[in-house]
Each structure stands twice: as C-alpha cells, then as structure tokens.
Design a protein around this motif. Structure first.
Motif, PDB file in Angstrom:
ATOM      1  N   TRP A 524       0.753  -1.094  -0.041  1.00 24.06           N
ATOM      2  CA  TRP A 524      -0.096  -0.051  -0.097  1.00 24.06           C
ATOM      3  C   TRP A 524       0.721   1.219   0.063  1.00 24.06           C
ATOM      4  O   TRP A 524       1.981   1.365   0.915  1.00 24.06           O
ATOM      5  N   LEU A 525       0.621   2.239  -0.919  1.00 20.12           N
ATOM      6  CA  LEU A 525       1.274   3.458  -0.955  1.00 20.12           C
ATOM      7  C   LEU A 525       1.093   4.248   0.129  1.00 20.12           C
ATOM      8  O   LEU A 525      -0.361   4.276   0.801  1.00 20.12           O
ATOM      9  N   THR A 526       1.780   5.087   0.456  1.00 21.43           N
ATOM     10  CA  THR A 526       1.404   6.264   1.551  1.00 21.43           C
ATOM     11  C   THR A 526       2.326   7.491   0.748  1.00 21.43           C
ATOM     12  O   THR A 526       3.367   7.309   0.296  1.00 21.43           O
ATOM     13  N   HIS A 527       1.525   8.642   0.362  1.00 14.89           N
ATOM     14  CA  HIS A 527       2.295   9.533  -0.140  1.00 14.89           C
ATOM     15  C   HIS A 527       1.534  11.026   0.402  1.00 14.89           C
ATOM     16  O   HIS A 527       0.513  11.115   1.073  1.00 14.89           O
ATOM     17  N   CYS A 528       2.262  11.982   0.112  1.00 11.93           N
ATOM     18  CA  CYS A 528       1.796  13.543   0.011  1.00 11.93           C
ATOM     19  C   CYS A 528       0.726  13.528  -0.960  1.00 11.93           C
ATOM     20  O   CYS A 528       1.092  13.105  -2.186  1.00 11.93           O
ATOM     21  N   HIS A 529      -0.641  14.059  -0.903  1.00  8.12           N
ATOM     22  CA  HIS A 529      -1.428  14.135  -1.757  1.00  8.12           C
ATOM     23  C   HIS A 529      -1.311  15.533  -2.445  1.00  8.12           C
ATOM     24  O   HIS A 529      -2.471  15.810  -3.330  1.00  8.12           O
ATOM     25  N   ASN A 530      -0.354  16.316  -2.391  1.00  8.94           N
ATOM     26  CA  ASN A 530      -0.224  17.185  -3.179  1.00  8.94           C
ATOM     27  C   ASN A 530       0.350  16.544  -4.531  1.00  8.94           C
ATOM     28  O   ASN A 530       1.503  15.719  -4.282  1.00  8.94           O
ATOM     29  N   ALA A 531      -0.041  16.612  -5.569  1.00  8.06           N
ATOM     30  CA  ALA A 531       0.335  15.768  -6.607  1.00  8.06           C
ATOM     31  C   ALA A 531       1.741  16.026  -7.223  1.00  8.06           C
ATOM     32  O   ALA A 531       2.427  15.086  -7.759  1.00  8.06           O
ATOM     33  N   TYR A 532       2.167  17.155  -7.058  1.00 13.90           N
ATOM     34  CA  TYR A 532       3.643  17.613  -7.488  1.00 13.90           C
ATOM     35  C   TYR A 532       4.567  17.039  -6.406  1.00 13.90           C
ATOM     36  O   TYR A 532       5.607  16.685  -6.884  1.00 13.90           O
ATOM     37  N   HIS A 533       4.227  17.218  -5.365  1.00 13.95           N
ATOM     38  CA  HIS A 533       5.319  16.773  -4.236  1.00 13.95           C
ATOM     39  C   HIS A 533       5.310  14.927  -4.322  1.00 13.95           C
ATOM     40  O   HIS A 533       6.254  14.493  -4.131  1.00 13.95           O
ATOM     41  N   ALA A 534       4.051  14.364  -4.534  1.00  7.98           N
ATOM     42  CA  ALA A 534       4.280  13.061  -4.716  1.00  7.98           C
ATOM     43  C   ALA A 534       5.043  12.677  -5.963  1.00  7.98           C
ATOM     44  O   ALA A 534       5.899  11.703  -6.206  1.00  7.98           O
ATOM     45  N   GLU A 535       4.905  13.358  -7.022  1.00 11.25           N
ATOM     46  CA  GLU A 535       5.394  13.090  -7.983  1.00 11.25           C
ATOM     47  C   GLU A 535       6.856  13.277  -8.039  1.00 11.25           C
ATOM     48  O   GLU A 535       7.918  12.500  -8.743  1.00 11.25           O
ATOM     49  N   ARG A 536       7.459  14.098  -7.314  1.00 16.04           N
ATOM     50  CA  ARG A 536       8.729  14.305  -7.221  1.00 16.04           C
ATOM     51  C   ARG A 536       9.440  13.706  -6.128  1.00 16.04           C
ATOM     52  O   ARG A 536      10.573  13.876  -5.625  1.00 16.04           O
ATOM     53  N   GLY A 537       8.602  12.596  -5.418  1.00 18.75           N
ATOM     54  CA  GLY A 537       9.235  11.813  -4.495  1.00 18.75           C
ATOM     55  C   GLY A 537       8.858  11.514  -3.065  1.00 18.75           C
ATOM     56  O   GLY A 537       9.006  10.640  -2.429  1.00 18.75           O
ATOM     57  N   MET A 538       7.586  12.242  -2.737  1.00 27.89           N
ATOM     58  CA  MET A 538       7.501  12.124  -1.500  1.00 27.89           C
ATOM     59  C   MET A 538       6.139  10.993  -1.050  1.00 27.89           C
ATOM     60  O   MET A 538       4.997  11.106  -0.960  1.00 27.89           O
ATOM     61  N   MET A 539       6.637   9.672  -1.568  1.00 24.33           N
ATOM     62  CA  MET A 539       5.979   8.880  -1.407  1.00 24.33           C
ATOM     63  C   MET A 539       6.790   7.518  -0.736  1.00 24.33           C
ATOM     64  O   MET A 539       7.881   7.335  -0.578  1.00 24.33           O
ATOM     65  N   GLY A 540       5.914   6.398  -0.205  1.00 26.11           N
ATOM     66  CA  GLY A 540       6.680   5.122   0.326  1.00 26.11           C
ATOM     67  C   GLY A 540       5.582   3.887   0.258  1.00 26.11           C
ATOM     68  O   GLY A 540       4.562   4.250  -0.202  1.00 26.11           O
ATOM     69  N   VAL A 541       5.812   2.915   0.896  1.00 27.47           N
ATOM     70  CA  VAL A 541       4.969   1.676   0.786  1.00 27.47           C
ATOM     71  C   VAL A 541       5.010   0.990   2.268  1.00 27.47           C
ATOM     72  O   VAL A 541       5.905   1.063   2.840  1.00 27.47           O
ATOM     73  N   PHE A 542       3.972   1.015   2.702  1.00 29.42           N
ATOM     74  CA  PHE A 542       3.618   0.213   3.883  1.00 29.42           C
ATOM     75  C   PHE A 542       3.328  -1.351   3.402  1.00 29.42           C
ATOM     76  O   PHE A 542       2.405  -1.540   2.446  1.00 29.42           O
TER      77      PHE A 542
END
Length: 546
Positions: A524-542
C-alpha cells in the motif's frame, strides 16, 4: 466478527459473509495484477491471503455496476474552450453510489493514448484492485496492478466495506490533474443522521488547457525555485544538490491572498512563491491557477442545488485539487461537521473548515429562503470556488459581492474527534514507524526519510508491517511546507481519540501521530497528496510481510 465488521458494520445483521466468500472467489478470476517473482517474503496482491481477507468482509449480496471510459474531453471552463482528459466525456464524472456491503463492478475502457488506472481513494478494498501501477525493473513487479494500456479495458470488482464520502482518480503520473476523477458515495443503511437531500461537491484547482498542462507545471517546478530574499525553502535531504532554478528570469507579480490577510505571492508562469497561510503554518502552495472549480464550474457559472426553505442539506465536499487547500463555509451561517474522510465525528459547529488535497468533509446546513452561497476559498491563494443552494426566491448574488474571508471558528478534519462507535480500541502498538517528510523548494526534491521514491524500485522506501498488528506512524515534517499525507487501503486514527481518516494535514515543522490496524494485507502506498510533491518523490510503501 473481524475488525472490519466490528468497527463499522457490526450492526448490519442483514449482511451475508457467505456471499462475500463467493464474491472473493469470483474476483480472483478478474484481477490484473503483476506476478509475485522477485519479492520473497512480501505479501503480493495475488496471494491467497488477500482473497481470504476479502471473504471476511460483510456483503449485502447486491452488485452495482457503472461503466467508465477514460478519454479526451472537449469542454469549457469560464467560457473558454479546452481539450483535456476525463471520464465518460465530461469534466464532471459520474457520481458512483452504492450501499455498504455492496459489490462494486466498474468496467473501465481506456480510450486515451496513454496507459491509465483507477485508485479508489479512502477505501479499504482488496489490494489487487487498488489501481497503483508500477514500472518494472529486472523482473521486479510494481505494486498492485498492471496499467490499463491505451485502447485496452479492465473491470474493477470489489466489496465496499465502509460507508462514507469517497472518490476515485487515476494514479498514473499527472493524470489526476486533468479531470480523471469522480465521487464515490457509499450509503449507510443504519445511519441515524437526518437530512432532506445531499449535495456532492468536488473542488478542484484548474489550469489544464488554459495556461498549460499539468506536465508543463511539473517541468517548471522540477527546475527548482530561487531562494533569494528569504523566501521559503524546505530542509534539504542528505547528498542532494540544491542548485539555482533553471529559467529563473521569468516575470513575477504580487498575488495577495483572500483568505489570509497580509499574505502575498510572486507568480511566475506556473509557480506561486510566497503564498502564505497562518492556518497551514507557512507556505500555502506552489502553483498558480487561473480558476478554482466547484463541480467543474467557475464562479460565474456556479453550480446550483434546488431546495426548500427549512430543509437540511448534507454537503459532501471532496478536495480533488493538486496543490490547493480550500477553506469552505457559508457566509453568515454555521456548518455542523458530521464526518471526515468517510467516518463519523463528534458533531461540531464551525464557521469554516479547511480541506487539504484528498480530504473529504460532510456537513449539515439548514437552508434559508433565497440563495445560500457555499464558498470555497483557496487557502493562501487568490480566487474562489462557488456554488449556490436556491429556494427560487430572490436574486443570485454576484461572485464579487461575496465575502473574500471566512473567519471565526475554523478547523480541519484532523482536529476533530472520532464518534465513539468508530474509535479504535486501546492497544499498545506492535510496531512504530517514523516517516520524516523531507526535501525542499530549491530543487523541488521531496521525499520521505531523505529518500525520493522510485516506482521502479518501490521497496527501497518500504515500511514493513504484519497482518494483525497495531501500527503507530509518526509523520514528522522537517520541511517548511505543509503536506496532506495519505495512506492507501486503510483508515488511521489521529492520536488516541482523534478522527478516523485516510488523509491528514501535517503542518510545517510539526508532527502528527496516527495509529491503524493492519487488517488489509498487501502493498500500500503512502504519499503526500500534493500531486507535484508525490510525483517528485514524497511517497513510500507500507509493505505487509509474511
């Protein structure tokens, strides 16, 4: 009864677990997930335990089917013709409605020239239906689903365990920043809330086809921002080069905020620097938008709901924006907040509520005779999104005559208290993960724990958990900007008795602790829901491990 049933469906004795088992068996034949090779020790979407947990969900025995076609859309915004992408030929996608326990079947046809997917935001659905395609590298699969190729089709098929206000959107690159999203309303047959009708409201910041494309915005942001004059910059990540922004000679102009007195921004072609919000704790956003839409309409063509004086209307508000929080209220009237992110809260009367990207709020309002404006002000930015509830009497106010501030008692969903029947039982966490939100504006290199996410190697930023565990997560914001943090496939609880949510605002230089039960195996992804922050790397996986 299992945890899923206990917390929200326990009173629904009419639901049949045996039907759920049959549904799970049928679903196993229609998945579109990637193989299990290359990830030993991690529970994959195709593993039997995923179908087993689906079989435990309560089911009504009913199915709801809605066809969706992703394709090019010819539309108008504020009278301006444009070409964008959407579902079923429109900017305002179909509102999907079902009842908790129903089986949702959504055949998706992809008429785009690009691959696509659907993420069912906020739902605790089975992992192989989550719609998070990943690239592959050296035979290692992505997360939950192969992308639906251009010209291809795929049928989503899963049970709906929880009632509430949810939404769906593409999870491929910047597609959500067009119009590839829609609302999903799951009714609660046992709900005691009394109202006359509900109004589904989707808010969005819009520029596609007007000032450029979402990809244009991402390209400009990715060049970074100049940091002269003490403008905001985030904390840097170890080993990263924070060079000057390319193209930094672009012109700038001031942009005072309507919802935060004294703030101002500097606009470049797409960037918005210096946009401030005291409520969000600093920098309010990165992107300048020409329009803010209310059910796909600009204020001059405001969407209107017909009602009768004295009726109680349930507002179901969804923030589908990419970079904008909205402060929502009805000038001169209180809102009674009842739900956030689908789950009930202790009712609270407020003058306005702030929604971060991805968040939803339900509120009640009693209608007066005439026109009742529902105003959504972009926090720290200019403009407004606007709709009206009309009894047919009087004259509709012009947008410019409405207040450009919503003050008084203002809260966000993360500051509410969960209704007693959905509070998680007290339990010592089995596992704690710290997720430091890192990065900055100078190089626009957002990440988690100093690591920028790479979908070709998703498990380099994985947080391992096991089924049955109580998990504590500490979101620690090391940056100078707020982030709406979202978790797929679960709802968490904010603190000991805070609201049950799937998206929570984490303010600059502050921390938020949440807890959830690991009751939905998979990746399951976890990420910032600012689309541009997520696309530039603020994501991880549980990542559920065996």
């Amino acid at each position: 009864m299992n945890t899923l049933t206990d917390h929200h469906l326990g009173r629904r004795r009419f639901l049949s677990l045996s039907v759920a088992g049959a549904a799970a068996a049928a679903l196993a034949a229609c998945t579109n997930t990637q193989g299990t090779a290359g990830l030993p020790g991690r529970i994959q979407p195709t593993d039997p335990i995923v179908a087993d947990y689906e079989a435990r969900r309560a089911a009504s025995g009913k199915s709801v089917t809605q066809n969706l076609t992703a394709g090019t859309v010819q539309a108008t915004v504020a009278g301006k013709p444009l070409t964008t992408w959407g579902y079923n030929g429109g900017l305002n996608a179909s509102v999907l409605r079902a009842v908790a326990g129903d089986r949702l079947q959504v055949p998706l046809t992809n008429n785009l020239k690009d691959e696509t997917s659907i993420h069912w935001h906020g739902l605790a659905l089975r992992n192989d239906q989550d719609g998070v395609p990943g690239l592959t590298q050296d035979g290692v699969p992505g997360l939950t689903q192969d992308p639906v190729a251009a010209g291809a089709a795929f049928s989503y098929d899963f049970l709906l365990p929880h009632p509430g206000t949810y939404w769906y959107h593409s999870h491929v690159e910047m597609q959500r920043e067009r119009a590839l999203y829609g609302a999903l309303i799951i009714e609660d047959p046992a709900e005691k809330l009394v109202y006359d009708q509900d109004w589904v409201i989707v808010l969005d910041d819009w520029m596609d086809g007007i000032t450029g494309t979402p990809d244009d915005v991402l390209k400009e942001l990715s060049g970074g921002m100049p940091m002269s004059g003490g403008t905001t910059s985030g904390s840097t990540m170890p080993g990263m080069d924070h060079g000057a922004m390319s193209g930094s000679t672009a012109s700038a102009s001031p942009s005072p905020s309507p919802s935060d007195p004294g703030s101002a921004g500097m606009r470049m072609k797409h960037m918005l620097m210096g946009s401030r919000s005291d409520f969000l704790g600093g920098d309010a956003g990165d992107v300048s938008y020409p329009y803010h839409l209310f059910n796909s309409k600009s204020p001059d063509e405001a969407d209107t709901l017909a009602a009768t004086a004295g009726q109680v209307i349930r507002l179901r508000v969804i923030n589908a924006a990419g970079d904008t929080a909205y402060r929502v209220g009805v000038p001169g009237q209180k809102l009674t907040l009842t739900h956030t992110d689908g789950f009930p809260v202790v009712h609270q009367d407020v003058d306005a509520v702030v929604l971060g990207m991805g968040e939803r709020i339900d509120a009640l309002i009693t209608i007066k005779d005439g026109f009742t404006p529902v105003v959504a002000l972009p926090e720290g930015k200019t403009g407004q999104a606007l709709g009206f509830i009309s009894t047919g009497a009087g004259k509709q106010p012009l947008p410019a005559t409405l207040p450009n501030r919503l003050e008084g008692t203002v809260v966000d969903g993360g500051q509410l208290t969960a209704a007693p029947d959905v509070v998680l039982p007290a339990k010592t966490p089995d596992r704690t993960h710290e997720l430091k939100l890192t990065g900055g504006m100078e190089k626009y290199d957002w990440g988690i724990n100093g690591h920028r996410f790479d979908m070709t190697k998703p498990f380099e930023n994985a947080f391992d958990i096991k089924a049955g565990e109580r998990v504590e997560v500490r979101f620690i914001n090391d940056t100078d900007m707020w982030h709406p943090m979202h978790l797929h496939g679960h709802t968490f609880q904010v603190g000991a008795d805070g609201a049950r949510k799937d998206t929570v605002i984490v303010r600059a230089k502050q921390s938020v602790t949440v807890i959830f039960d690991a009751d939905n195996p998979g990746q399951w992804l976890t990420h910032c829901h600012n689309a541009y922050h997520a696309e530039r790397g603020m994501m991880g996986v549980f990542s559920y491990i065996k």
